[in-house]
Design a protein around this motif. Sequence first.
Motif, PDB file in Angstrom:
ATOM      1  N   VAL A   1      -0.730  12.568 -11.580  1.00 26.51           N
ATOM      2  CA  VAL A   1      -0.796  11.190 -12.061  1.00 26.51           C
ATOM      3  C   VAL A   1      -2.128  10.607 -11.594  1.00 26.51           C
ATOM      4  O   VAL A   1      -2.378  10.489 -10.391  1.00 26.51           O
ATOM      5  CB  VAL A   1       0.371  10.344 -11.526  1.00 26.51           C
ATOM      6  N   LYS A   2      -2.982  10.261 -12.555  1.00 25.94           N
ATOM      7  CA  LYS A   2      -4.302   9.695 -12.241  1.00 25.94           C
ATOM      8  C   LYS A   2      -4.191   8.176 -12.216  1.00 25.94           C
ATOM      9  O   LYS A   2      -3.796   7.575 -13.212  1.00 25.94           O
ATOM     10  CB  LYS A   2      -5.324  10.142 -13.290  1.00 25.94           C
ATOM     11  N   THR A   3      -4.515   7.568 -11.076  1.00 29.40           N
ATOM     12  CA  THR A   3      -4.335   6.132 -10.939  1.00 29.40           C
ATOM     13  C   THR A   3      -5.644   5.434 -10.583  1.00 29.40           C
ATOM     14  O   THR A   3      -6.548   6.022  -9.996  1.00 29.40           O
ATOM     15  CB  THR A   3      -3.296   5.799  -9.848  1.00 29.40           C
ATOM     16  N   ASN A   4      -5.690   4.158 -10.950  1.00 31.29           N
ATOM     17  CA  ASN A   4      -6.842   3.306 -10.676  1.00 31.29           C
ATOM     18  C   ASN A   4      -6.305   1.995 -10.099  1.00 31.29           C
ATOM     19  O   ASN A   4      -5.471   1.346 -10.715  1.00 31.29           O
ATOM     20  CB  ASN A   4      -7.621   3.049 -11.965  1.00 31.29           C
ATOM     21  N   ILE A   5      -6.758   1.636  -8.913  1.00 27.22           N
ATOM     22  CA  ILE A   5      -6.339   0.378  -8.276  1.00 27.22           C
ATOM     23  C   ILE A   5      -7.471  -0.623  -8.422  1.00 27.22           C
ATOM     24  O   ILE A   5      -8.539  -0.451  -7.832  1.00 27.22           O
ATOM     25  CB  ILE A   5      -5.990   0.593  -6.790  1.00 27.22           C
TER      26      ILE A   5
ATOM     27  N   LYS B   1       0.927  -9.974   0.946  1.00 25.68           N
ATOM     28  CA  LYS B   1       0.822 -11.200   1.738  1.00 25.68           C
ATOM     29  C   LYS B   1       2.111 -11.449   2.523  1.00 25.68           C
ATOM     30  O   LYS B   1       2.079 -11.882   3.681  1.00 25.68           O
ATOM     31  CB  LYS B   1       0.515 -12.388   0.826  1.00 25.68           C
ATOM     32  N   GLU B   2       3.242 -11.158   1.913  1.00 27.93           N
ATOM     33  CA  GLU B   2       4.514 -11.328   2.604  1.00 27.93           C
ATOM     34  C   GLU B   2       4.594 -10.416   3.827  1.00 27.93           C
ATOM     35  O   GLU B   2       5.113 -10.803   4.879  1.00 27.93           O
ATOM     36  CB  GLU B   2       5.673 -11.048   1.651  1.00 27.93           C
ATOM     37  N   LYS B   3       4.067  -9.204   3.696  1.00 30.00           N
ATOM     38  CA  LYS B   3       4.065  -8.272   4.821  1.00 30.00           C
ATOM     39  C   LYS B   3       3.154  -8.792   5.934  1.00 30.00           C
ATOM     40  O   LYS B   3       3.461  -8.648   7.128  1.00 30.00           O
ATOM     41  CB  LYS B   3       3.601  -6.889   4.365  1.00 30.00           C
TER      42      LYS B   3
ATOM     43  N   SER C   1      -3.803  -8.301  -8.409  1.00 27.54           N
ATOM     44  CA  SER C   1      -3.169  -9.584  -8.732  1.00 27.54           C
ATOM     45  C   SER C   1      -1.666  -9.443  -8.918  1.00 27.54           C
ATOM     46  O   SER C   1      -0.924 -10.431  -8.830  1.00 27.54           O
ATOM     47  CB  SER C   1      -3.789 -10.159 -10.018  1.00 27.54           C
ATOM     48  N   GLU C   2      -1.178  -8.223  -9.186  1.00 24.03           N
ATOM     49  CA  GLU C   2       0.247  -7.994  -9.385  1.00 24.03           C
ATOM     50  C   GLU C   2       0.950  -7.504  -8.122  1.00 24.03           C
ATOM     51  O   GLU C   2       2.177  -7.383  -8.105  1.00 24.03           O
ATOM     52  CB  GLU C   2       0.448  -6.974 -10.508  1.00 24.03           C
ATOM     53  N   THR C   3       0.163  -7.214  -7.078  1.00 21.29           N
ATOM     54  CA  THR C   3       0.755  -6.651  -5.868  1.00 21.29           C
ATOM     55  C   THR C   3       0.420  -7.444  -4.609  1.00 21.29           C
ATOM     56  O   THR C   3       1.031  -7.216  -3.565  1.00 21.29           O
ATOM     57  CB  THR C   3       0.280  -5.202  -5.658  1.00 21.29           C
TER      58      THR C   3
END
Length: 331
Positions: free
Chosen positions: A157-161, A288-290, A281-283
Amino acid sequence: MKIEDKIVSSVISGLKALYGQDVPEKMVQVQKTKKEFEGHLTLVVFPFLKMSKKGPEQTAQEIGEYLSANESAVAAFNVIKGFLNLTIASDTWIELLNEIQADKQYGLTEATENSPLVMIEYSSPNTNKPLHLGHVRNNLLGKALANIMAANGNKVVKTNIVNDRGIHICKSMLAWKKYGNGETPESTGKKGDHLVGDYYVAFDKHYKAEIAALMEKGMSKEEAEAASPLMQEAREMLVQWEAGDPEVRALWTMMNNWVYAGFDETYRKMGVDFDKIYYESETYLEGKEKVMEGLEKGFLYRKEDGSVWADLTAEGLDHKLLLRLMVPLCT
């Protein structure tokens, strides 16, 4: 057939012809020739001394002469004590390369249901400027590694953050709002990521000018940076973004879309792609809660400016900034 297999087969035939002995394949040890010696492959002859009833040099010489006369893959040989160094003929290498070229599946292993699942993350740009040379390196290494892992039978699985929010994003947004005069990629003929990057540079230019002017009035550099109206506006824009301000969010969406279009054009030219893209922006709220949880439990600490830090000096590291602004969590 692999070159090593050809050599092993010919050595077995040679031992039968020279000494009348049948030997198993596992007894024939062929390895890469050490770089300080001439040759490609080396045969260890010590296991054959009992059947030859001769010394290691003479045994290696006899086997070498046999291979040179009967195996086309061997172009030359030399003997170093109990080791027979073989030089492989150029035609044999060419034949092997032609076989590889003809086999479209050469070296490939198909993934199955039980194959390991591997995630490879690469690129990870910010949406306030174009991809730079470091991203080129990162993209090519990431895609190459993904291809290699897939070719070895892994489910990849190729991902981009994508870092699409934060003070640095607001800097380019604020600069466009102040100095952009409504420019767009279409009106300027520029790729969207380059256009947004220009305004990130423009922010820095005006910010430095403000700092210089404040320092001329007697402020220290630190005082000037803290008093900069432009930086205060950028911070306020970030607060508005986190509060869900419709105007700020609309500007953010528009400029990020310009950047994504520019990124996509670059990725296409490089032959780079992704299976999954994650956006900060979605995570960030979960993160922040952590951070807030860690602050409440005393694992983290807060400075006077409201930023939250982790003290990692006990682990031989430094103090790490985790949260720049203490603003209410958006829901």
